[in-house]
Design a protein around this motif. Sequence first.
Motif, PDB file in Angstrom:
ATOM      1  N   GLY A 212       0.809  -1.217   0.000  1.00  0.00           N
ATOM      2  CA  GLY A 212       0.000   0.000   0.000  1.00  0.00           C
ATOM      3  C   GLY A 212       0.841   1.265   0.000  1.00  0.00           C
ATOM      4  N   ILE A 213       0.245   2.343  -0.496  1.00  0.00           N
ATOM      5  CA  ILE A 213       0.877   3.663  -0.458  1.00  0.00           C
ATOM      6  C   ILE A 213       0.390   4.360   0.806  1.00  0.00           C
ATOM      7  CG2 ILE A 213       1.119   5.889  -1.633  1.00  0.00           C
ATOM      8  CD1 ILE A 213       0.511   4.416  -4.260  1.00  0.00           C
ATOM      9  N   PRO A 214       1.262   4.657   1.763  1.00  0.00           N
ATOM     10  CA  PRO A 214       0.841   5.196   3.056  1.00  0.00           C
ATOM     11  C   PRO A 214      -0.061   6.418   2.965  1.00  0.00           C
ATOM     12  CG  PRO A 214       3.151   4.582   3.154  1.00  0.00           C
ATOM     13  CD  PRO A 214       2.726   4.429   1.719  1.00  0.00           C
ATOM     14  N   GLN A 215       0.174   7.293   2.005  1.00  0.00           N
ATOM     15  CA  GLN A 215      -0.628   8.510   1.871  1.00  0.00           C
ATOM     16  C   GLN A 215      -2.075   8.214   1.460  1.00  0.00           C
ATOM     17  OE1 GLN A 215       2.440   8.109   0.630  1.00  0.00           O
ATOM     18  NE2 GLN A 215       3.512   9.437   2.087  1.00  0.00           N
ATOM     19  N   GLU A 216      -2.337   6.997   0.963  1.00  0.00           N
ATOM     20  CA  GLU A 216      -3.682   6.637   0.504  1.00  0.00           C
ATOM     21  C   GLU A 216      -4.444   5.818   1.531  1.00  0.00           C
ATOM     22  OE1 GLU A 216      -3.181   4.616  -3.179  1.00  0.00           O
ATOM     23  OE2 GLU A 216      -2.573   6.412  -4.288  1.00  0.00           O
ATOM     24  N   LEU A 217      -3.790   5.488   2.646  1.00  0.00           N
ATOM     25  CA  LEU A 217      -4.401   4.612   3.638  1.00  0.00           C
ATOM     26  C   LEU A 217      -4.529   5.306   4.984  1.00  0.00           C
ATOM     27  CD1 LEU A 217      -2.345   1.398   2.789  1.00  0.00           C
ATOM     28  CD2 LEU A 217      -4.564   2.075   1.858  1.00  0.00           C
ATOM     29  N   GLY A 218      -5.286   4.678   5.887  1.00  0.00           N
ATOM     30  CA  GLY A 218      -5.426   5.227   7.232  1.00  0.00           C
ATOM     31  C   GLY A 218      -6.012   6.617   7.238  1.00  0.00           C
ATOM     32  N   LEU A 219      -5.643   7.389   8.248  1.00  0.00           N
ATOM     33  CA  LEU A 219      -6.168   8.743   8.401  1.00  0.00           C
ATOM     34  C   LEU A 219      -5.770   9.648   7.245  1.00  0.00           C
ATOM     35  CD1 LEU A 219      -7.751  10.642  10.265  1.00  0.00           C
ATOM     36  CD2 LEU A 219      -5.597  11.177  11.421  1.00  0.00           C
ATOM     37  N   LYS A 220      -4.545   9.483   6.742  1.00  0.00           N
ATOM     38  CA  LYS A 220      -4.071  10.328   5.645  1.00  0.00           C
ATOM     39  C   LYS A 220      -4.878  10.113   4.368  1.00  0.00           C
ATOM     40  CE  LYS A 220       0.754  10.698   7.187  1.00  0.00           C
ATOM     41  NZ  LYS A 220       2.167  10.405   6.839  1.00  0.00           N
ATOM     42  N   GLY A 221      -5.348   8.906   4.156  1.00  0.00           N
ATOM     43  CA  GLY A 221      -6.100   8.616   2.937  1.00  0.00           C
ATOM     44  C   GLY A 221      -7.598   8.663   3.098  1.00  0.00           C
ATOM     45  N   SER A 222      -8.068   9.209   4.228  1.00  0.00           N
ATOM     46  CA  SER A 222      -9.503   9.230   4.515  1.00  0.00           C
ATOM     47  C   SER A 222     -10.113  10.601   4.236  1.00  0.00           C
ATOM     48  CB  SER A 222      -9.752   8.860   5.985  1.00  0.00           C
ATOM     49  OG  SER A 222      -9.280   7.568   6.257  1.00  0.00           O
ATOM     50  N   PRO A 223     -10.982  10.704   3.232  1.00  0.00           N
ATOM     51  CA  PRO A 223     -11.627  11.989   2.943  1.00  0.00           C
ATOM     52  C   PRO A 223     -12.702  12.381   3.946  1.00  0.00           C
ATOM     53  CG  PRO A 223     -12.449  10.302   1.457  1.00  0.00           C
ATOM     54  CD  PRO A 223     -11.320   9.674   2.225  1.00  0.00           C
ATOM     55  N   THR A 224     -13.206  11.395   4.714  1.00  0.00           N
ATOM     56  CA  THR A 224     -14.246  11.678   5.698  1.00  0.00           C
ATOM     57  C   THR A 224     -13.638  12.290   6.961  1.00  0.00           C
ATOM     58  OG1 THR A 224     -15.478   9.758   4.923  1.00  0.00           O
ATOM     59  CG2 THR A 224     -16.152  10.705   7.028  1.00  0.00           C
ATOM     60  N   LYS A 225     -14.191  13.402   7.411  1.00  0.00           N
ATOM     61  CA  LYS A 225     -13.728  14.040   8.635  1.00  0.00           C
ATOM     62  C   LYS A 225     -14.890  14.152   9.623  1.00  0.00           C
ATOM     63  CE  LYS A 225      -9.844  14.660   6.509  1.00  0.00           C
ATOM     64  NZ  LYS A 225      -8.711  13.744   6.791  1.00  0.00           N
ATOM     65  N   VAL A 226     -14.723  13.575  10.794  1.00  0.00           N
ATOM     66  CA  VAL A 226     -15.771  13.615  11.822  1.00  0.00           C
ATOM     67  C   VAL A 226     -15.645  14.912  12.604  1.00  0.00           C
ATOM     68  CG1 VAL A 226     -16.731  12.495  13.864  1.00  0.00           C
ATOM     69  CG2 VAL A 226     -15.789  11.106  11.998  1.00  0.00           C
ATOM     70  N   LYS A 227     -16.681  15.724  12.552  1.00  0.00           N
ATOM     71  CA  LYS A 227     -16.650  17.005  13.262  1.00  0.00           C
ATOM     72  C   LYS A 227     -16.921  16.838  14.746  1.00  0.00           C
ATOM     73  CE  LYS A 227     -18.638  21.659  13.222  1.00  0.00           C
ATOM     74  NZ  LYS A 227     -19.617  22.560  12.570  1.00  0.00           N
ATOM     75  N   ARG A 228     -17.908  15.987  15.078  1.00  0.00           N
ATOM     76  CA  ARG A 228     -18.273  15.837  16.491  1.00  0.00           C
ATOM     77  C   ARG A 228     -19.049  14.548  16.706  1.00  0.00           C
ATOM     78  NH1 ARG A 228     -22.582  18.153  20.057  1.00  0.00           N
ATOM     79  NH2 ARG A 228     -23.634  18.814  18.153  1.00  0.00           N
ATOM     80  N   SER A 229     -18.803  13.896  17.821  1.00  0.00           N
ATOM     81  CA  SER A 229     -19.584  12.738  18.244  1.00  0.00           C
ATOM     82  C   SER A 229     -20.197  13.056  19.600  1.00  0.00           C
ATOM     83  CB  SER A 229     -18.693  11.494  18.356  1.00  0.00           C
ATOM     84  OG  SER A 229     -18.145  11.159  17.106  1.00  0.00           O
ATOM     85  N   PHE A 230     -21.455  12.686  19.789  1.00  0.00           N
ATOM     86  CA  PHE A 230     -22.100  13.013  21.048  1.00  0.00           C
ATOM     87  C   PHE A 230     -23.238  12.043  21.333  1.00  0.00           C
ATOM     88  CE2 PHE A 230     -24.333  15.185  17.676  1.00  0.00           C
ATOM     89  CZ  PHE A 230     -25.672  15.078  18.014  1.00  0.00           C
ATOM     90  N   THR A 231     -23.610  11.965  22.590  1.00  0.00           N
ATOM     91  CA  THR A 231     -24.749  11.169  23.014  1.00  0.00           C
ATOM     92  C   THR A 231     -25.998  12.040  22.995  1.00  0.00           C
ATOM     93  OG1 THR A 231     -23.331   9.845  24.454  1.00  0.00           O
ATOM     94  CG2 THR A 231     -25.698   9.762  24.873  1.00  0.00           C
TER      95      THR A 231
END
Length: 262
Positions: A212-231
């Motif tokens: 794998g290419i590190p820049q395309e995997l994990g957090l670096k390769g993830s276009p989704t950004k979670v703004k907030r999680s809450f109950t």
Amino acid sequence: MKIIVCMKQVPDTNDIKIDPKTGTMIRDGVPSIINPDDRNGLEEALALKDKLGGSVTVISMGPPQAEIALKEALAMGADEAILLSDRVFSGADSWATSLTLALAVKKIENYDLIICGRQAIDGDTAQVGPELAEHLDLPQVSYVRKVVSVDADKIVVERALEDGYEVIECQMPAILTAVKELNIPRYPSMGGIVEAFRNKSITVWNNEAIGGIPQELGLKGSPTKVKRSFTPSLKGAGKMLEGTPKEVVKVLVQELKEKQAI
């Protein structure tokens, strides 16, 4: 018949808590389980192996502790288990996860069918299976509730809809995503548990192993950004109405009128 099952170890959602300060999930002390829909996918793969012969390989991406879930899969009857574990993979969204799984599948080669669960209970995106199909350029059928027949190069399934189902014929190799109506997963036998923990090992692949290419995997390769999680905050206690159906309806109508709902 060679079947690959993609499986995820997830927190038992009955015990999930959110840190009010950070908005992140509290995982310490929370038991982990095989994702329920993935368990249905594994059961279907094992049932097809029992009927047609062949082998079942289970793949999971996660930290070393995910080996526990893979051992359970081996105890249920899977022939091989592969854990994709590397710090490069951490923080992945569904896109980066599906890409990592696709690289592992390409390394395995020569498979007839890939089965994923419909969705994971910790994310509920239902995206990894379809995205995996796109990465591998394979036909896919999601929400499979029944496997009708399997021939040398095609499979016929029932795909669940909101108001019924549709029958789909699909060329293999293909990817299916399983829903809970597909089957009732088996329990590991005592002999299977002993065999899994004493005689079966888990293969661990890091990023170097799958190329794998590190820049395309994990957090670096993830276009989704979670703004907030809450109950979600509680909106108030419910009220139970007792009596005969006629009495309950009368009280319910009166309550709704007082609240100006009708």
